[in-house]
Write an enzyme that holds these catalytic residues in place. Structure first.
Site, PDB file in Angstrom:
ATOM      1  N   HIS A 133       0.827  -1.209   0.000  1.00 11.73           N
ATOM      2  CA  HIS A 133       0.000   0.000   0.000  1.00 11.73           C
ATOM      3  C   HIS A 133       0.860   1.257   0.000  1.00 11.73           C
ATOM      4  O   HIS A 133       1.920   1.302   0.632  1.00 11.73           O
ATOM      5  CB  HIS A 133      -1.023   0.005   1.140  1.00 11.73           C
ATOM      6  CG  HIS A 133      -0.464   0.006   2.535  1.00 11.73           C
ATOM      7  ND1 HIS A 133      -0.192   1.166   3.237  1.00 11.73           N
ATOM      8  CD2 HIS A 133      -0.151  -1.011   3.379  1.00 11.73           C
ATOM      9  CE1 HIS A 133       0.246   0.856   4.446  1.00 11.73           C
ATOM     10  NE2 HIS A 133       0.302  -0.457   4.560  1.00 11.73           N
ATOM     11  N   ASP A 180      -0.203   4.357   0.959  1.00  5.71           N
ATOM     12  CA  ASP A 180      -0.495   5.357   1.986  1.00  5.71           C
ATOM     13  C   ASP A 180       0.272   5.063   3.265  1.00  5.71           C
ATOM     14  O   ASP A 180       0.736   3.947   3.484  1.00  5.71           O
ATOM     15  CB  ASP A 180      -2.001   5.435   2.280  1.00  5.71           C
ATOM     16  CG  ASP A 180      -2.557   4.147   2.891  1.00  5.71           C
ATOM     17  OD1 ASP A 180      -2.200   3.060   2.408  1.00  5.71           O
ATOM     18  OD2 ASP A 180      -3.335   4.232   3.859  1.00  5.71           O
ATOM     19  N   ASP A 238       6.164   1.525   6.576  1.00  5.45           N
ATOM     20  CA  ASP A 238       4.834   0.941   6.414  1.00  5.45           C
ATOM     21  C   ASP A 238       4.056   1.854   5.481  1.00  5.45           C
ATOM     22  O   ASP A 238       3.560   2.874   5.907  1.00  5.45           O
ATOM     23  CB  ASP A 238       4.177   0.825   7.787  1.00  5.45           C
ATOM     24  CG  ASP A 238       2.780   0.277   7.724  1.00  5.45           C
ATOM     25  OD1 ASP A 238       2.369  -0.217   6.658  1.00  5.45           O
ATOM     26  OD2 ASP A 238       2.080   0.346   8.759  1.00  5.45           O
ATOM     27  N   GLU A 263      -4.918   1.839   2.838  1.00 10.04           N
ATOM     28  CA  GLU A 263      -4.911   0.675   3.729  1.00 10.04           C
ATOM     29  C   GLU A 263      -5.078   1.100   5.180  1.00 10.04           C
ATOM     30  O   GLU A 263      -5.779   0.466   5.956  1.00 10.04           O
ATOM     31  CB  GLU A 263      -3.593  -0.110   3.584  1.00 10.04           C
ATOM     32  CG  GLU A 263      -3.566  -1.454   4.312  1.00 10.04           C
ATOM     33  CD  GLU A 263      -2.992  -1.409   5.723  1.00 10.04           C
ATOM     34  OE1 GLU A 263      -3.030  -2.441   6.399  1.00 10.04           O
ATOM     35  OE2 GLU A 263      -2.520  -0.339   6.172  1.00 10.04           O
ATOM     36  N   GLU A 264      -4.412   2.199   5.526  1.00 14.69           N
ATOM     37  CA  GLU A 264      -4.366   2.605   6.941  1.00 14.69           C
ATOM     38  C   GLU A 264      -5.730   3.039   7.467  1.00 14.69           C
ATOM     39  O   GLU A 264      -5.945   3.097   8.669  1.00 14.69           O
ATOM     40  CB  GLU A 264      -3.348   3.741   7.139  1.00 14.69           C
ATOM     41  CG  GLU A 264      -1.918   3.341   6.791  1.00 14.69           C
ATOM     42  CD  GLU A 264      -1.295   2.355   7.771  1.00 14.69           C
ATOM     43  OE1 GLU A 264      -1.944   2.020   8.776  1.00 14.69           O
ATOM     44  OE2 GLU A 264      -0.167   1.912   7.511  1.00 14.69           O
ATOM     45  N   ASP A 311       3.843  -6.317   3.675  1.00 17.48           N
ATOM     46  CA  ASP A 311       3.393  -5.259   4.585  1.00 17.48           C
ATOM     47  C   ASP A 311       3.638  -5.670   6.033  1.00 17.48           C
ATOM     48  O   ASP A 311       2.984  -5.165   6.940  1.00 17.48           O
ATOM     49  CB  ASP A 311       1.890  -5.004   4.322  1.00 17.48           C
ATOM     50  CG  ASP A 311       1.369  -3.766   5.012  1.00 17.48           C
ATOM     51  OD1 ASP A 311       2.177  -2.895   5.380  1.00 17.48           O
ATOM     52  OD2 ASP A 311       0.142  -3.673   5.194  1.00 17.48           O
ATOM     53  N   HIS A 360       4.345   3.509  12.354  1.00 14.99           N
ATOM     54  CA  HIS A 360       3.343   4.551  12.674  1.00 14.99           C
ATOM     55  C   HIS A 360       3.846   5.645  13.602  1.00 14.99           C
ATOM     56  O   HIS A 360       3.030   6.350  14.184  1.00 14.99           O
ATOM     57  CB  HIS A 360       2.053   3.959  13.274  1.00 14.99           C
ATOM     58  CG  HIS A 360       1.305   3.084  12.321  1.00 14.99           C
ATOM     59  ND1 HIS A 360       0.005   2.698  12.532  1.00 14.99           N
ATOM     60  CD2 HIS A 360       1.659   2.520  11.136  1.00 14.99           C
ATOM     61  CE1 HIS A 360      -0.392   1.920  11.530  1.00 14.99           C
ATOM     62  NE2 HIS A 360       0.601   1.799  10.671  1.00 14.99           N
TER      63      HIS A 360
HETATM   64 ZN   LIG Z   1       0.931  -1.409   6.363  1.00  9.79          ZN
END
Ligand SMILES: [Zn+2]
Length: 410
Positions: free
Chosen positions: A79, A81, A142, A176-177, A199, A381
Site C-alpha cells: 500500500h 499510503d 509501512d 490501507e491505513e 506489509d 506509525h
Molecule cells: Zn501497512
C-alpha cells in the site's frame, strides 16, 4: 541491490501519502495519486507490461512469464499510503551504517533518541544499515518498504532472465491505513491465483492468521433535567455508558492481552447528560469466541435497556473483517511456497498471528488468498519507525524466490 532499494525508498518517502479517514474520495488524499503516478512511470521504465492505474488510484502491472510450464499467476501487493497517527509531511530519512548497538540520536535539539533500552529488538540489527526518521515525522516504511521491495524484485527478475517464473502481477493500493484498501480492489482485473501483501515487520514474518473484527457503535440516550430539580427525573447517559463498560470482562482488554487472546476495546467516548456515544472494536481469532463476544454485547444492551427503559440504548454492530486462516488453509501452497522460499534463503520463518487486520485478510475473503510477508521494518506509525536495508534485501530476494518456486513446482 542495496543502492536500488535505498534510492527507491528515499524517493517514495518524500511524497506525503498519509491517508485521511474524513475524506470520502478514493484515494483519500492527493499525495497518494502523486506517488501512484510516479510508480506507473517507474514500472514502465523498468520494463513491466500492462501497467495501469484505475480511477481510484490502484496501480497494477504484469511481469510476463518466461517459461512454458503452466504456472499459477502470483501477485505481490503493497500500500502506498502511510499512517494517520503521526505526521508524514517532510520525511527526512537518516542513515546509520554498520549499526553498533548503541543509542541512535534522531533529533539532538528535541532529545529524541532511538535506544535499545526502550526498543531491545534494535540489538538484532547490529552491523546493519538502518534507515530512521529525523525524529519529527514517521518514516513510512509501512508500507513504502513493501513498495520498494516489490519494485526492486521485479527489476531484478527483468535483469535476470535466467530465473524462470510464471506470470507475476503487482499492485500498489491506496488507503490501507484507514481500512479501505481492499474496498475498490479489482480482484478480477488483478487476475492472480495467489497473492502476498508485503506489509509485515521484522525478518522472517509470514502471517496468515488475523483477528475476526467487528465494530459496535452505542448511543446511550439520557434525559437531561436541571440538576437542581432532577430527583427521579434525570437519566444521565454518561453513567449509562460507564455502566455498560463495567459489564464487560475487565481482563479482555488490549492492554491486558496478547497472542491469541481477544478483547473488547472502547475506541472513542463522547457525550453529555443527554446523549453519549461510544465506539467499541471487538476482536478475536477464534470464530466462535468472536460470535460469543458480539452476542455478549447484544445481551448486555438488552439487560441495560430493562434497567434504563426501552429504546434508551441504540446499538449498531457490524463485522469489519475475518481471520484469513480459514481461506489460506484451503490453499496451503500459498503458505508453503513462501515458507520454503525463506528456508531456501536461510531465513527462519516467523509464523505469528497478526493482532490486527491486513488488506490481505479482506482480499482473501474476496477470493484471492493473500498472506503477508515481512518488509524489514520496525516500530511502524511513529517517529521511532526504522528499517533495516539488510533485511529489505532479504525481503526482495524472498519475492524473487517465491516467483521462482511457483515455476519450479509447476
Ligand atoms: Zn501497512
Amino acid at each position: 541491490m542495496k543502492e536500488d532499494l535505498i534510492r527507491r525508498f528515499t524517493s517514495y518517502v518524500k511524497v506525503n501519502t498519509q491517508s485521511d479517514d474524513d475524506s470520502p474520495s478514493c484515494p483519500s488524499t492527493p499525495g497518494q495519486l502523486t506517488l501512484a503516478r510516479q510508480l506507473v512511470a517507474e514500472l514502465k521504465s523498468i520494463g513491466m507490461q500492462e501497467v495501469t492505474m484505475d480511477e481510484n488510484g490502484y496501480v497494477m502491472a504484469t511481469l510476463p512469464a518466461n517459461t512454458d510450464r503452466a504456472t499459477p499467476v502470483v501477485g505481490f501487493m503493497a500500500h502506498v499510503d502511510t499512517a494517520t497517527d503521526f505526521t508524514g509531511d517532510g520525511v527526512n530519512p537518516q542513515f546509520v551504517e554498520n549499526y553498533d548497538g548503541g543509542d541512535i540520536v534522531l533529533n539532538k535539539e528535541r532529545n529524541i533518541v532511538l535506544s535499545p533500552k526502550t526498543f531491545p529488538e534494535l540489538l538484532n540489527y547490529k552491523g546493519h544499515t538502518l534507515i530512521t526518521t529525523d525524529g519529527t515525522t514517521l518514516l513510512g516504511a509501512d508500507d513504502k518498504s513493501g513498495v520498494t521491495e516489490i519494485m526492486t524484485a521485479m527489476d531484478y527478475l527483468i535483469q535476470h532472465s535466467e530465473i524462470k517464473h510464471g506470470k507475476v502481477r503487482v499492485a500498489f493500493t491506496p488507503d490501507e491505513e484507514i481500512g479501505r484498501g481492499p474496498h475498490k480492489f479489482d480482484v478480477k482485473a488483478f487476475g492472480a491465483s495467489f497473492a502476498y501483501t508485503v506489509d509485515g515487520g521484522a525478518l522472517g514474518g509470514l502471517e496468515y492468521e488475523n483477528f475476526n473484527a467487528a465494530e459496535a457503535k452505542l448511543i446511550f440516550k439520557g434525559s437531561n433535567v436541571h440538576p437542581g430539580s432532577a430527583k427521579n427525573k434525570m437519566l444521565n447517559s454518561i453513567k449509562m455508558a460507564v455502566d455498560f463498560q463495567n459489564q464487560l470482562p475487565a481482563e479482555e482488554a488490549p492492554e491486558l492481552t496478547d497472542g491469541y487472546e481477544g478483547f473488547y476495546h472502547p475506541l472513542t467516548f463522547s457525550g453529555d447528560v443527554e446523549q453519549t456515544k461510544v465506539v467499541y472494536i471487538i476482536r478475536d481469532f477464534d470464530k466462535n469466541k468472536f460470535e460469543a463476544k458480539k452476542a455478549f454485547v447484544q445481551e448486555t444492551v438488552q439487560k441495560l435497556e430493562k434497567k434504563y427503559g426501552e429504546g434508551t440504548i441504540e446499538l449498531q454492530l457490524k463485522d469489519q473483517y475475518y481471520n484469513m486462516k480459514n481461506i489460506v488453509e484451503q490453499h496451503k501452497e500459498v503458505f508453503d511456497v513462501a515458507y520454503q522460499a525463506m528456508k531456501n534463503l536461510d531465513i527462519e520463518p516467523q509464523v505469528l498471528p497478526i493482532r490486527g487486520g491486513t488488506d490481505g485478510a479482506q482480499i482473501s475473503y474476496m477470493g484471492l488468498p493473500t498472506p503477508n510477508l515481512f518488509t524489514g521494518g520496525e516500530n511502524f506509525h511513529g517517529k521511532y519507525e526504522y528499517l533495516s536495508v539488510n533485511d529489505m534485501i532479504k525481503a526482495t530476494k524472498t519475492i524473487v524466490e517465491i516467483a521462482r518456486l511457483f515455476e519450479e513446482q509447476a
